[in-house]
Structure formats: structure tokens, C-alpha cells
Design a protein around this motif. Structure first.
Motif, PDB file in Angstrom:
ATOM      1  N   CYS A   1       0.852  -1.191   0.000  1.00 43.71           N
ATOM      2  CA  CYS A   1       0.000   0.000   0.000  1.00 43.71           C
ATOM      3  C   CYS A   1       0.886   1.239   0.000  1.00 43.71           C
ATOM      4  CB  CYS A   1      -0.880   0.046   1.248  1.00 43.71           C
ATOM      5  SG  CYS A   1      -2.070  -1.290   1.377  1.00 43.71           S
ATOM      6  N   VAL A   2       0.561   2.194  -0.867  1.00 40.47           N
ATOM      7  CA  VAL A   2       1.319   3.442  -0.885  1.00 40.47           C
ATOM      8  C   VAL A   2       0.689   4.437   0.082  1.00 40.47           C
ATOM      9  CG1 VAL A   2       2.181   3.132  -3.231  1.00 40.47           C
ATOM     10  CG2 VAL A   2       0.039   4.342  -2.864  1.00 40.47           C
ATOM     11  N   PHE A   3       1.553   5.259   0.657  1.00 41.23           N
ATOM     12  CA  PHE A   3       1.137   6.293   1.598  1.00 41.23           C
ATOM     13  C   PHE A   3       1.907   7.569   1.261  1.00 41.23           C
ATOM     14  CE2 PHE A   3       0.229   2.338   3.753  1.00 41.23           C
ATOM     15  CZ  PHE A   3      -1.008   2.566   4.322  1.00 41.23           C
ATOM     16  N   PRO A   4       1.289   8.504   0.536  1.00 42.44           N
ATOM     17  CA  PRO A   4       1.964   9.770   0.230  1.00 42.44           C
ATOM     18  C   PRO A   4       2.386  10.472   1.520  1.00 42.44           C
ATOM     19  CG  PRO A   4       0.007   9.527  -1.107  1.00 42.44           C
ATOM     20  CD  PRO A   4      -0.036   8.426  -0.084  1.00 42.44           C
ATOM     21  N   GLU A   5       3.600  10.937   1.535  1.00 38.89           N
ATOM     22  CA  GLU A   5       4.142  11.534   2.750  1.00 38.89           C
ATOM     23  C   GLU A   5       3.689  12.964   2.973  1.00 38.89           C
ATOM     24  OE1 GLU A   5       8.252  10.304   3.656  1.00 38.89           O
ATOM     25  OE2 GLU A   5       8.056   9.017   1.886  1.00 38.89           O
ATOM     26  N   ASP A   6       2.965  13.549   2.013  1.00 41.26           N
ATOM     27  CA  ASP A   6       2.466  14.911   2.191  1.00 41.26           C
ATOM     28  C   ASP A   6       1.054  14.937   2.786  1.00 41.26           C
ATOM     29  OD1 ASP A   6       1.410  13.813  -0.159  1.00 41.26           O
ATOM     30  OD2 ASP A   6       1.233  15.767  -1.136  1.00 41.26           O
ATOM     31  N   LEU A   7       0.506  13.760   3.100  1.00 40.56           N
ATOM     32  CA  LEU A   7      -0.828  13.665   3.693  1.00 40.56           C
ATOM     33  C   LEU A   7      -0.726  13.424   5.191  1.00 40.56           C
ATOM     34  CD1 LEU A   7      -2.616  11.361   1.088  1.00 40.56           C
ATOM     35  CD2 LEU A   7      -2.558  13.862   1.169  1.00 40.56           C
ATOM     36  N   LEU A   8      -1.849  13.601   5.879  1.00 43.30           N
ATOM     37  CA  LEU A   8      -1.974  13.235   7.292  1.00 43.30           C
ATOM     38  C   LEU A   8      -2.864  12.013   7.357  1.00 43.30           C
ATOM     39  CD1 LEU A   8      -2.561  16.798   8.777  1.00 43.30           C
ATOM     40  CD2 LEU A   8      -0.423  15.497   8.714  1.00 43.30           C
ATOM     41  N   TYR A   9      -2.701  11.201   8.418  1.00 46.67           N
ATOM     42  CA  TYR A   9      -3.439   9.948   8.536  1.00 46.67           C
ATOM     43  C   TYR A   9      -4.042   9.791   9.926  1.00 46.67           C
ATOM     44  CZ  TYR A   9      -0.877   8.877   4.297  1.00 46.67           C
ATOM     45  OH  TYR A   9      -0.375   8.925   3.026  1.00 46.67           O
ATOM     46  N   HIS A  10      -5.130   9.034   9.977  1.00 45.58           N
ATOM     47  CA  HIS A  10      -5.717   8.600  11.240  1.00 45.58           C
ATOM     48  C   HIS A  10      -5.803   7.074  11.157  1.00 45.58           C
ATOM     49  CE1 HIS A  10      -8.872   7.905  14.311  1.00 45.58           C
ATOM     50  NE2 HIS A  10      -8.079   8.749  14.941  1.00 45.58           N
ATOM     51  N   PRO A  11      -4.819   6.387  11.745  1.00 48.42           N
ATOM     52  CA  PRO A  11      -4.720   4.934  11.565  1.00 48.42           C
ATOM     53  C   PRO A  11      -5.968   4.130  11.937  1.00 48.42           C
ATOM     54  CG  PRO A  11      -2.701   5.777  12.523  1.00 48.42           C
ATOM     55  CD  PRO A  11      -3.686   6.915  12.503  1.00 48.42           C
ATOM     56  N   GLU A  12      -6.655   4.502  13.009  1.00 49.67           N
ATOM     57  CA  GLU A  12      -7.793   3.707  13.464  1.00 49.67           C
ATOM     58  C   GLU A  12      -8.987   3.748  12.510  1.00 49.67           C
ATOM     59  OE1 GLU A  12      -6.256   6.007  15.473  1.00 49.67           O
ATOM     60  OE2 GLU A  12      -5.069   4.581  16.630  1.00 49.67           O
ATOM     61  N   THR A  13      -9.160   4.847  11.788  1.00 49.55           N
ATOM     62  CA  THR A  13     -10.296   4.953  10.868  1.00 49.55           C
ATOM     63  C   THR A  13      -9.902   4.706   9.419  1.00 49.55           C
ATOM     64  OG1 THR A  13      -9.968   7.354  10.668  1.00 49.55           O
ATOM     65  CG2 THR A  13     -11.572   6.593  12.329  1.00 49.55           C
ATOM     66  N   HIS A  14      -8.592   4.524   9.167  1.00 46.23           N
ATOM     67  CA  HIS A  14      -8.079   4.254   7.818  1.00 46.23           C
ATOM     68  C   HIS A  14      -8.332   5.425   6.873  1.00 46.23           C
ATOM     69  CE1 HIS A  14      -7.916   0.346   9.631  1.00 46.23           C
ATOM     70  NE2 HIS A  14      -9.220   0.303   9.689  1.00 46.23           N
ATOM     71  N   LEU A  15      -8.336   6.633   7.430  1.00 42.93           N
ATOM     72  CA  LEU A  15      -8.580   7.828   6.630  1.00 42.93           C
ATOM     73  C   LEU A  15      -7.292   8.600   6.379  1.00 42.93           C
ATOM     74  CD1 LEU A  15     -11.822   9.222   8.325  1.00 42.93           C
ATOM     75  CD2 LEU A  15     -11.650   7.909   6.195  1.00 42.93           C
ATOM     76  N   TRP A  16      -7.241   9.265   5.228  1.00 43.74           N
ATOM     77  CA  TRP A  16      -6.170  10.212   4.925  1.00 43.74           C
ATOM     78  C   TRP A  16      -6.780  11.603   4.818  1.00 43.74           C
ATOM     79  CZ3 TRP A  16      -7.052  12.822   0.425  1.00 43.74           C
ATOM     80  CH2 TRP A  16      -7.740  12.167  -0.607  1.00 43.74           C
ATOM     81  N   PHE A  17      -5.963  12.608   5.119  1.00 43.12           N
ATOM     82  CA  PHE A  17      -6.381  14.007   5.105  1.00 43.12           C
ATOM     83  C   PHE A  17      -5.364  14.792   4.281  1.00 43.12           C
ATOM     84  CE2 PHE A  17      -8.586  12.254   8.595  1.00 43.12           C
ATOM     85  CZ  PHE A  17      -9.667  13.062   8.877  1.00 43.12           C
ATOM     86  N   ALA A  18      -5.837  15.437   3.226  1.00 44.26           N
ATOM     87  CA  ALA A  18      -4.991  16.272   2.376  1.00 44.26           C
ATOM     88  C   ALA A  18      -5.242  17.732   2.721  1.00 44.26           C
ATOM     89  CB  ALA A  18      -5.294  16.014   0.903  1.00 44.26           C
ATOM     90  N   PRO A  19      -4.273  18.411   3.328  1.00 45.11           N
ATOM     91  CA  PRO A  19      -4.461  19.817   3.682  1.00 45.11           C
ATOM     92  C   PRO A  19      -4.650  20.689   2.441  1.00 45.11           C
ATOM     93  CG  PRO A  19      -2.492  18.898   4.738  1.00 45.11           C
ATOM     94  CD  PRO A  19      -2.962  17.900   3.741  1.00 45.11           C
ATOM     95  N   GLU A  20      -5.654  21.563   2.508  1.00 43.32           N
ATOM     96  CA  GLU A  20      -5.921  22.504   1.411  1.00 43.32           C
ATOM     97  C   GLU A  20      -5.694  23.949   1.845  1.00 43.32           C
ATOM     98  OE1 GLU A  20     -10.008  21.539   0.336  1.00 43.32           O
ATOM     99  OE2 GLU A  20      -9.245  20.266  -1.270  1.00 43.32           O
ATOM    100  N   GLY A  21      -5.365  24.154   3.101  1.00 44.29           N
ATOM    101  CA  GLY A  21      -5.179  25.499   3.630  1.00 44.29           C
ATOM    102  C   GLY A  21      -6.378  25.971   4.420  1.00 44.29           C
ATOM    103  N   GLU A  22      -6.144  26.911   5.330  1.00 46.87           N
ATOM    104  CA  GLU A  22      -7.189  27.520   6.162  1.00 46.87           C
ATOM    105  C   GLU A  22      -8.043  26.490   6.894  1.00 46.87           C
ATOM    106  OE1 GLU A  22      -9.383  30.533   4.093  1.00 46.87           O
ATOM    107  OE2 GLU A  22      -7.583  31.293   3.097  1.00 46.87           O
ATOM    108  N   GLY A  23      -7.418  25.401   7.351  1.00 46.68           N
ATOM    109  CA  GLY A  23      -8.123  24.385   8.121  1.00 46.68           C
ATOM    110  C   GLY A  23      -8.993  23.450   7.312  1.00 46.68           C
ATOM    111  N   CYS A  24      -8.907  23.516   5.988  1.00 49.93           N
ATOM    112  CA  CYS A  24      -9.716  22.656   5.122  1.00 49.93           C
ATOM    113  C   CYS A  24      -8.902  21.449   4.659  1.00 49.93           C
ATOM    114  CB  CYS A  24     -10.227  23.424   3.913  1.00 49.93           C
ATOM    115  SG  CYS A  24     -11.359  24.756   4.365  1.00 49.93           S
ATOM    116  N   TYR A  25      -9.588  20.311   4.555  1.00 52.06           N
ATOM    117  CA  TYR A  25      -8.942  19.060   4.148  1.00 52.06           C
ATOM    118  C   TYR A  25      -9.861  18.286   3.208  1.00 52.06           C
ATOM    119  CZ  TYR A  25      -5.986  19.728   8.275  1.00 52.06           C
ATOM    120  OH  TYR A  25      -5.121  20.230   9.208  1.00 52.06           O
TER     121      TYR A  25
END
Length: 157
Positions: free
Chosen positions: A7-31
Motif C-alpha cells: 500500500c502506498v502512503f503519500p508523505e504529504d498527507l496526514l493519517y488517522h490509523p484507526e479509521t483508515h482515513l487520509w487528510f490532504a491539507p488545502e489550507g485555512e483548516g480545510c482538508y
């Protein structure tokens, strides 16, 4: 780009391991928020995603939408308090694209006021938690993994 058990995991993203979600920052608190390839694999073949209404205020642990995989429908929950800015219109008729590219097929956009420290993690900090989840699901390699029947997949804790 990091890789773990196929499985690939881009290093510019944030992750929440327990929910298997990734978060891509868009600025101003938006993801932009989506499901990792590992999360897609354990869900089985993803068919549909239905987001909750735009503007909904979510507390941590509250569902922002429903994901249908095979004959199972389950809520996708945010690990942080946020405002739901909207669902991905490309998934309105089918979420099958998630099975091909989990990072191109985001679910929703969220505005997060102030995430608690240690909840949304960069790859280096998330790796151990993701690997622990892979162990629970007996996930050795993406190419050979077969999604278990509901309730039969995870090891006893």
C-alpha cells in the motif's frame, strides 16, 4: 512516497490509523478526506458513498457519510470536530473508482477548527499505528489480501 505491505502512503498527507482515513491539507483548516488503500482493501469492493448534508457540524466520532461495500453499509466517522463542506460529486453515482485509486477518489471536504494534537498524523508518526491495524486484520500484502466476511477479519484483542 512511502510503501507498506503493498500500500502506498503519500508523505504529504496526514493519517488517522484507526479509521483508515487520509487528510490532504488545502489550507485555512480545510482538508480533502479519503480512505487509504488499506482501508479500501479491508472494506472489500466499494460500490457507493453517500455524504451527509453540506454545512453539518460534526463532533469527533460522528459519521460524515455512509460507504457501501458489497452487502455491507457502514458509517465513515471523522476523528476530529469539523464542518462538512461537501461530498465528492464524482462519487455521486458510483464510488467504484476508490477501488482503483484511493487517493484520487476523496470522500468529503472538511473544515477542522483545531485538531487535537496526535490525532491527524504525518506518515512517519502514523506508520506504527497503521502497521498495528494491518496486524489486526491479518493483512500481509495488498496483492494477496482477501477481505474477510464481516466480523471474521480481525484478530482477537
Amino acid at each position: 512516497m512511502a510503501e507498506l505491505r503493498g500500500c502506498v502512503f503519500p508523505e504529504d498527507l496526514l493519517y488517522h490509523p484507526e479509521t483508515h482515513l487520509w487528510f490532504a491539507p488545502e489550507g485555512e483548516g480545510c482538508y480533502r478526506v479519503g480512505v487509504t488503500p488499506f482501508g479500501v482493501a479491508i472494506a472489500g469492493e466499494i460500490l457507493l458513498f453517500t455524504a451527509k448534508p453540506e454545512g453539518l457540524q460534526l463532533t469527533a466520532g460522528r459519521a460524515f457519510g455512509l460507504l457501501e461495500a458489497g452487502k455491507t453499509v457502514f458509517p465513515v466517522k471523522t476523528p476530529v470536530a469539523a464542518e462538512l463542506l461537501g461530498g465528492n460529486p464524482a462519487l455521486a453515482d458510483s464510488a467504484a473508482a476508490m477501488n482503483v485509486d484511493a487517493y484520487a477518489s476523496w470522500l468529503v471536504r472538511l473544515r477542522v477548527a483545531a485538531p487535537e494534537p496526535g490525532v491527524l498524523l504525518p506518515w512517519a508518526a502514523a506508520r506504527a499505528g497503521i502497521e498495528a491495524q494491518m496486524e489486526l486484520w491479518r493483512f500481509d500484502e495488498l496483492a494477496s489480501f482477501q477481505a474477510p466476511l464481516v466480523g471474521a477479519g480481525a484478530r482477537e484483542i
